[in-house]
Design a protein around this motif. Structure first.
Motif, short mmCIF file in Angstrom:
data_model
loop_
_atom_site.label_atom_id
_atom_site.label_comp_id
_atom_site.label_asym_id
_atom_site.label_seq_id
_atom_site.Cartn_x
_atom_site.Cartn_y
_atom_site.Cartn_z
N ILE A 67 -1.66 16.07 2.24
CA ILE A 67 -2.72 16.31 2.95
C ILE A 67 -2.35 16.47 4.37
N LEU A 68 -1.74 15.70 4.90
CA LEU A 68 -1.25 15.34 6.24
C LEU A 68 -0.48 16.45 6.86
N PHE A 69 0.34 17.08 6.01
CA PHE A 69 1.19 18.01 6.68
C PHE A 69 0.51 19.36 6.93
N PRO A 70 -0.54 19.94 6.33
CA PRO A 70 -1.21 21.12 6.52
C PRO A 70 -2.08 20.85 7.78
N VAL A 71 -2.47 19.46 7.91
CA VAL A 71 -3.43 19.24 9.28
C VAL A 71 -2.42 19.25 10.18
N ILE A 72 -1.18 19.00 10.45
CA ILE A 72 -0.37 19.22 11.34
C ILE A 72 -0.01 20.55 11.75
N ASN A 73 0.21 21.47 10.53
CA ASN A 73 0.38 23.01 10.78
C ASN A 73 -0.93 23.46 11.56
N LEU A 96 5.68 22.28 22.21
CA LEU A 96 4.92 21.01 21.90
C LEU A 96 5.19 20.91 20.37
N VAL A 97 5.21 21.89 19.79
CA VAL A 97 5.39 22.00 18.13
C VAL A 97 6.42 21.30 17.75
N GLU A 98 7.43 21.27 18.16
CA GLU A 98 8.66 20.58 17.77
C GLU A 98 8.59 18.87 17.99
N PRO A 99 8.36 18.79 19.11
CA PRO A 99 8.11 17.29 19.14
C PRO A 99 7.18 16.38 18.62
N VAL A 100 5.99 17.21 18.54
CA VAL A 100 4.84 16.68 17.74
C VAL A 100 5.19 16.56 16.28
N GLY A 101 5.82 17.59 15.88
CA GLY A 101 6.14 17.31 14.32
C GLY A 101 7.28 16.38 14.33
N ILE A 102 8.23 16.08 15.23
CA ILE A 102 9.23 15.02 15.13
C ILE A 102 8.45 13.73 15.06
N ILE A 103 7.42 13.42 15.97
CA ILE A 103 6.76 12.24 16.00
C ILE A 103 5.89 11.81 14.66
N LEU A 104 5.31 12.88 14.26
CA LEU A 104 4.48 12.74 12.94
C LEU A 104 5.39 12.54 11.76
N ARG A 105 6.67 13.35 11.63
CA ARG A 105 7.39 13.19 10.49
C ARG A 105 8.20 11.77 10.51
N THR A 110 -3.77 25.59 16.37
CA THR A 110 -4.98 25.47 17.13
C THR A 110 -4.46 25.34 18.87
N ILE A 111 -3.47 24.49 19.01
CA ILE A 111 -2.94 24.53 20.34
C ILE A 111 -2.43 25.85 20.99
N PHE A 112 -1.67 26.48 20.25
CA PHE A 112 -1.16 28.01 20.73
C PHE A 112 -2.25 28.93 20.90
N LEU A 113 -3.23 28.98 19.78
CA LEU A 113 -4.49 29.78 20.18
C LEU A 113 -5.29 29.32 21.44
N ALA A 114 -5.55 28.03 21.48
CA ALA A 114 -6.50 27.52 22.35
C ALA A 114 -5.69 28.03 23.93
N VAL A 159 -4.94 22.12 25.53
CA VAL A 159 -4.17 21.32 24.73
C VAL A 159 -5.11 20.27 23.92
N LEU A 160 -5.91 19.75 24.58
CA LEU A 160 -6.86 18.55 24.17
C LEU A 160 -7.81 18.92 23.24
N LEU A 161 -8.03 20.31 22.93
CA LEU A 161 -8.85 20.82 21.73
C LEU A 161 -8.43 20.29 20.50
N ALA A 162 -7.02 20.41 20.35
CA ALA A 162 -6.37 20.10 18.96
C ALA A 162 -6.31 18.47 18.93
N VAL A 163 -6.32 17.85 19.89
CA VAL A 163 -6.35 16.20 19.55
C VAL A 163 -7.20 15.66 18.49
#
Length: 593
Positions: free
Chosen positions: A266-272, A310-319, A277-281, A187-191
Motif C-alpha cells: 500500500i505504501l509504495f504506490p502512494v509514494i509513486n 526530490l524524487v530520489e531523496p524522498v524515496g531514500i527517506i521513506l525506504r 503529483t509533485i512533478f505535475l504540480a 510541492v506542498l500540494l503533494a504533502v
C-alpha cells in the motif's frame, strides 16, 4: 485499517514468545541518542561531505535554466564551452564526494553496529543469572542472530542514508525556494497525500514488525527445544505433536510476514503517486506562472529539475525509514536488557561466616505459583548436604537459591549473616559456585577453557585441577596438550570430558561452598563413583550441597534433606532416615532393588 482486517491468526501468540523484555520507545531513543553522540564527529563529517555532493548536483539544473533563460531572451552568444566546463567540474566534484560519502556512511554504519553488538553482549553478561536462565535459548538465540542480522543492514545503510536523504531534501527545497518561491508552494500540494499514506502505514508497521520478530523467536524456540530434546521426543513418540507445534508457530510467523508485506504494497504506490503529483504540480502551476509573468522560463526549468531531483531523496527517506521500522523492533529487543536492573547488589554486604541458611523461604518462577514452600535449612561450614527426592520436587530450584542464582520471594537465604540476594553477583561467586548438568566447552584452547575460572593460574595448577577430576590422562593424550583447540571446529570432546572440564574449573575457582546439581550425571555409574571419590579429596573441608538421583551420593553425605512437593519432609543422616522408615528409606530400598 481502512476497512481491511489483519490476517486471521492469534496475534498474542507471537508477541508472548519472548521472555527477556523489549525496550520501551524511551529506552530506544535514549540508546540511539547515546550511539550518535559516541560517533558525533564521523556523523558531522558525513553530513558535510553529503552537503558538498548535493550542492554540486544542483549545478546542472542551474546551468540548464540559465541557458533556457538566455534563449528565451533571444541571446545569440551562449558560451557553451564555459557552461560545459562548469558542468564537468561540478560532475567531478559530485562523483568524488558521492564516493567519499558512501565510504564514510559504510564506516559509520559498521562502527555503530559493532558498538551495538558489544553493548548487548556486555549488558547480557552483566544480567542476574536467574534472568538469563529463565530466558531460554530460543529468545537469546533469535536476538543475537536474527535481530543483529536485521540491524546490520539498517546500521550500515539506513541510518547514514536517512541522514543523507534529509540533508538532500532540505537543500533542494531551500534551492527551490530561492530560485522560484511560488514553485515551492506547488510541492506542498503533494504533502497531504504523502502524510496521510505514511501516517496510515507507520501507525500499523511498528506493532506488525514487532509481532513478526516475536513470531520468529517463537519458531526458533520450538525448533531449538525440539532438537535439544530429540531423543526424548523420539522415545515418547512426540514427533507428530512437535511437528504440529512447529507448523503452528511457523504459520503464525508467516501470517505476520504476509501482513507486513501487504502494508508495504500500500505504501509504495502512494509514494509513486506523490512523486508524479509533485512533478505535475510544478509543471502546471509553474507554466501558469510563466504565462502570468510571475516567473521566467529559466526559473521554471531550474525549478522543475530541482523538483524532479526530490524524487530520489524522498524515496531514500521513506525506504530507509521503513527499514528502520524493522530495525526499531530489533533495537528494542536488543536494548530491552537495559530495562532490567543490573545485579549490582550492595557492595557493603560482606559475609562474616561460611554457614548457609534458608529461613522460611518461598519461591516460584511465576507469580502466584510457588515451587518451594516454607523451606528452612541450616548448613554448617564443611557440611556435606545431599538433596534427594522425586523429579520435580524442587531440589534443583532449592540448589539454585542456595547458590544465589535466584532470590526468594519471601524469606531469607544467608551466607553468614549476609543475604545472598543483596550481594553483588561477582561477590557471591567468590564464595559459592554452582555446577549443574549443563556444561559448555568454549571454542579455543583447552588452557583458555580452564583459565575462565582463574585467569592467573599456571600450567601446573591447570594440570593439578585436571588430575583432581580424573581428566589428566586424556588431556595429556591430546596432540598439543593444553594448547589443543577444543569446541566447535576443534577436537571433539565427549559429554563426559566436557563435564570434567566444568569440574576442573570448579577446582580452580576454589570457592568454600559448592552446589553440585547432578554434576556427574553424564558419566557412567562406575566412572561417576570413581570421580566422586577423587573429587572428595579436593572438596574436603568445603561446604557441599549435592543434588542427585544416585543415592550413593546421599549415603556419603553428612546430612540428607528429602524434598517433596517443594518442602523438606525429612532431614538427617543416612542411618537415621533409614531407621525412620519414611520417604528416604523407601527411595533407598527402591535404589537397591
Amino acid at each position: 485499517m481502512i476497512g481491511v482486517a489483519p490476517p486471521a491468526y492469534d496475534p498474542a501468540a507471537p508477541e508472548s514468545a519472548t521472555t527477556l523484555p523489549v525496550g520501551t520507545p524511551a529506552t530506544v531513543r535514549a540508546y540511539v541518542g547515546e550511539l550518535l553522540r559516541r560517533h558525533r564527529k564521523p556523523f558531522i563529517l558525513l553530513v558535510s561531505v553529503n552537503t558538498v555532493s548535493v550542492i554540486a548536483s544542483m549545478v546542472g539544473p542551474y546551468l540548464l535554466g540559465d541557458i533556457v533563460e538566455k534563449l528565451s531572451d533571444g541571446a545569440r552568444e551562449l558560451h557553451l564551452e564555459r557552461t560545459a566546463a562548469l558542468f564537468a567540474i561540478a560532475l567531478i566534484v559530485q562523483t568524488v564526494f558521492v564516493r567519499l560519502m558512501r565510504l564514510r556512511a559504510a564506516m559509520l554504519g559498521e562502527e555503530m553496529l559493532a558498538d551495538l553488538r558489544e553493548d548487548f553482549l556486555v549488558r547480557s553478561v552483566g544480567l542476574p543469572p536467574g534472568v538469563l536462565e529463565r530466558a531460554g535459548t530460543g529468545d537469546l538465540l533469535s536476538r543475537i542472530t536474527t535481530d543483529i542480522d536485521r540491524l546490520a543492514n539498517a546500521m550500515r545503510e539506513a541510518v547514514p542514508q536517512l541522514a543523507i536523504g534529509l540533508v538532500w531534501v532540505a537543500l533542494l527545497l531551500g534551492a527551490l525556494t530561492v530560485t522560484a518561491p511560488p514553485l515551492a508552494l506547488a510541492v506542498l500540494l503533494a504533502v497531504p497525500l504523502l502524510v496521510v499514506g505514511c501516517r496510515w502505514y507507520f501507525k500499523r508497521a511498528p506493532s506488525a514488525y514487532r509481532s513478526e520478530a516475536a513470531g520468529y523467536a517463537a519458531v526458533a524456540a520450538v525448533l531449538a527445544e525440539t532438537v535439544d530434546a530429540g531423543r526424548t521426543v523420539e522415545a515418547h513418540r512426540l514427533g507428530r505433536r512437535r511437528v504440529e507445534l512447529s507448523e503452528r508457530r511457523i504459520k503464525e510467523w508467516t501470517a505476520w510476514e504476509r501482513y507486513t508485506l501487504w502494508l508495504r504494497s500500500i505504501l509504495f504506490p502512494v509514494i509513486n503517486v506523490t512523486h508524479t503529483t509533485i512533478f505535475l504540480a510544478v509543471l502546471v502551476i509553474g507554466g501558469s506562472f510563466v504565462l502570468q509573468g510571475w516567473i521566467t522560463v529559466g526559473q521554471l526549468t531550474t525549478g522543475a529539475l530541482l523538483a524532479q531531483m526530490l524524487v530520489e531523496p524522498v524515496g531514500i527517506i521513506l525506504r530507509w525509514y521503513d527499514e528502520l521500522q524493522v530495525a526499531q523492533v530489533s533495537i528494542a529487543r536488543l536494548v530491552g536488557v537495559r530495562d532490567i536492573e543490573p545485579d549490582a547488589g550492595d557492595a557493603s554486604v560482606v559475609p562474616d561466616g561460611r554457614a548457609v541458611n534458608a529461613d522460611e523461604v518461598h519461591f516460584g518462577y511465576r507469580e502466584g505459583v510457588d515451587v518451594l514452600h516454607r523451606v528452612t535449612l541450616d548448613v554448617s561450614p564443611g557440611t556435606r548436604l545431599a538433596l534427594v527426592g522425586p523429579s520435580g520436587a524442587g531440589k534443583s530450584t532449592l540448589g539454585r537459591l542456595l547458590a544465589g542464582i535466584y532470590g526468594p520471594r519471601t524469606g531469607r537465604i544467608t551466607l553468614g549473616s549476609a543475604e545472598l540476594s543483596k550481594m553483588p553477583a561477582e561477590r557471591v561467586r567468590e564464595h559459592v559456585a554452582l555446577v549443574n548438568q549443563e556444561h559448555h566447552v568454549f571454542v579455543g584452547a583447552l588452557r583458555d577453557n580452564l583459565l575462565l575460572a582463574r585467569t592467573g593460574a599456571q600450567d601446573a595448577e591447570l594440570w593439578a585441577a585436571l588430575a583432581a577430576v580424573d581428566a589428566e590422562g586424556w588431556a595429556r593424550a591430546l596432540d598439543k596438550g593444553l594448547d589443543t583447540e577444543v569446541g566447535s571446529g576443534g577436537t571433539a570432546l565427549t559429554p563426559a570430558q566436557a563435564q570434567q572440564i566444568a569440574l576442573a574449573r570448579l577446582v580452580l575457582a576454589d570457592p568454600h561452598t559448592l552446589v553440585l546439581d547432578e554434576a556427574t550425571s553424564l558419566l557412567d555409574p562406575r566412572a561417576a563413583r570413581h570421580l566422586e571419590r577423587s573429587l572428595a579429596r579436593v572438596l574436603d573441608g568445603r561446604t557441599v550441597v549435592a543434588i542427585a538421583h544416585r543415592l550413593h551420593t546421599a549415603h556419603d553425605a553428612d546430612v540428607i534433606a528429602v524434598v517433596e512437593d517443594g518442602r523438606i519432609s525429612e532431614l538427617g543422616s543416612h542411618d537415621e532416615l533409614v531407621a525412620v522408615n519414611g520417604a528416604y528409606a523407601a527411595l533407598w530400598r527402591s535404589w537397591h532393588g
